[in-house]
Design an enzyme around this catalytic site. Structure first.
Site, mmCIF file in Angstrom:
data_model
loop_
_atom_site.group_PDB
_atom_site.id
_atom_site.type_symbol
_atom_site.label_atom_id
_atom_site.label_comp_id
_atom_site.label_asym_id
_atom_site.label_seq_id
_atom_site.Cartn_x
_atom_site.Cartn_y
_atom_site.Cartn_z
ATOM 1 N N GLU A 17 0.710 -1.062 -0.035
ATOM 2 C CA GLU A 17 0.094 -0.005 0.049
ATOM 3 C C GLU A 17 0.947 1.304 0.115
ATOM 4 O OE1 GLU A 17 -2.646 1.689 -0.195
ATOM 5 O OE2 GLU A 17 -4.536 0.292 0.105
ATOM 6 N N ASN A 149 -10.786 4.545 1.801
ATOM 7 C CA ASN A 149 -9.651 4.650 1.209
ATOM 8 C C ASN A 149 -9.476 5.759 0.023
ATOM 9 O OD1 ASN A 149 -7.602 2.338 0.828
ATOM 10 N ND2 ASN A 149 -9.598 1.031 0.918
ATOM 11 N N ASP A 199 -10.175 1.007 -4.120
ATOM 12 C CA ASP A 199 -8.906 0.995 -3.296
ATOM 13 C C ASP A 199 -8.164 2.533 -3.358
ATOM 14 O OD1 ASP A 199 -6.986 0.545 -1.270
ATOM 15 O OD2 ASP A 199 -7.313 -1.690 -1.724
#
Length: 294
Positions: A17, A149, A199
């Site tokens: 991430e 997100n 996301d």
């Protein structure tokens, strides 16, 4: 549309991430939220350096700061000196830490950090959007998502995009640059079940929004009006975050994950959890630095 997607770091992250470009160092930084680890990739030498972190999991996000970096985790925020391998606890804006955890975050054009939180079990709409100012004060701007997100900001800094991942929806807010307040939340786009869940995201120099597909094998580019432009397919299912990098900001770097993938899917996607790079024909915007107005 066909692109030459390359896996440049086969890190097999559990939950890769928060990818970002450091223009001075000319390096790529990103996290494995469940490693937990911080990776640094040097495109010039095609080498990756990994720092294993002694923190609770999952961590949240990593952003550049006026001095070093800011990292969010289960314990709050930390000032990060990567060269010295040192984490210094700072503030904890999360006023619901017994129920929620930090997830994604980005810095706006005024140098403020916007943080999303998620329900620890990612089932109840307990998460919120927090604005963290450089002096350490924070303000809750909205609540009501199970897994927050993004976020990402329009080219002029007057819109904030936010993914309500579990509900498969992306919203856009009006952002007052002077006061750092959000208003007029409306739907930007929604993902069908077959497309996975939205996301991480970024905005390019043409003001288009790139949104990663968790369980969707790719990234989609949308116009500022929320119309799908095209989808960039990837050889892995769990696509988590993206950022433009390089001297011309013309290379898109992409993080991915392996968490909860079954054996059949792992066999189909052996590069899952790696860092990917692709030239898309589009350029990004310089990412702001926490504590510095753009």
């Amino acid at each position: 549309m066909t692109f030459n997607v390359q896996c440049v770091a086969k890190t097999q992250d559990v939950l890769g991430e928060s990818v970002l470009w450091h223009p001075t160092e000319r390096k790529i930084y990103w996290l494995d939220l469940k490693g937990p680890a911080l990776h640094v990739y040097d495109p010039a030498g095609a080498t990756t350096d990994t720092w294993k972190l002694d923190l609770g999991t999952p961590m949240g996000t990593l952003v550049r700061a006026k001095e070093g970096f800011i990292l969010t985790g289960r314990e709050g925020t930390f000032k990060v000196d990567v060269a010295a391998r040192r984490l210094t606890p700072w503030v904890n804006p999360n006023d619901r830490s017994e129920f929620t955890m930090f997830n994604d975050g980005k810095v706006d054009r005024q140098g403020r950090l916007w943080l999303c939180t998620s329900d620890i079990k990612e089932t109840e709409p307990l998460g919120g959007i927090y604005r963290l100012d450089p002096d350490g004060t924070s303000v809750v701007q909205d609540r009501g998502s199970a897994c927050g997100n993004g976020p990402a900001f329009s080219r002029d800094g007057r819109r904030l995009y936010f993914a309500d991942t579990i509900d498969r929806k992306v919203y856009v807010y009006d952002l007052d640059p002077a006061h750092g307040t959000l208003t007029n939340r409306r739907l930007f786009t929604a993902f069908a079940e077959a497309e996975g869940m939205p996301d991480g995201m970024t905005v390019d120099a043409d003001d288009h929004v790139w949104i990663c597909h968790w369980s969707g094998w790719g990234i989609s580019r949308f116009t500022p009006q929320g119309k799908l432009d095209f989808k960039l397919d990837l050889p892995v299912p769990l696509v988590t975050s993206c950022a433009f990098a390089g001297e011309k900001l013309d290379i898109l770097y992409i993080t991915t994950a392996t968490v909860d993938l079954d054996a059949a899917t792992r066999a189909k996607a052996p590069l899952a959890g790696g860092l990917f790079a692709v030239q898309t024909g589009h350029r990004g915007l310089p990412e702001p630095v926490f504590g510095m107005a753009g």
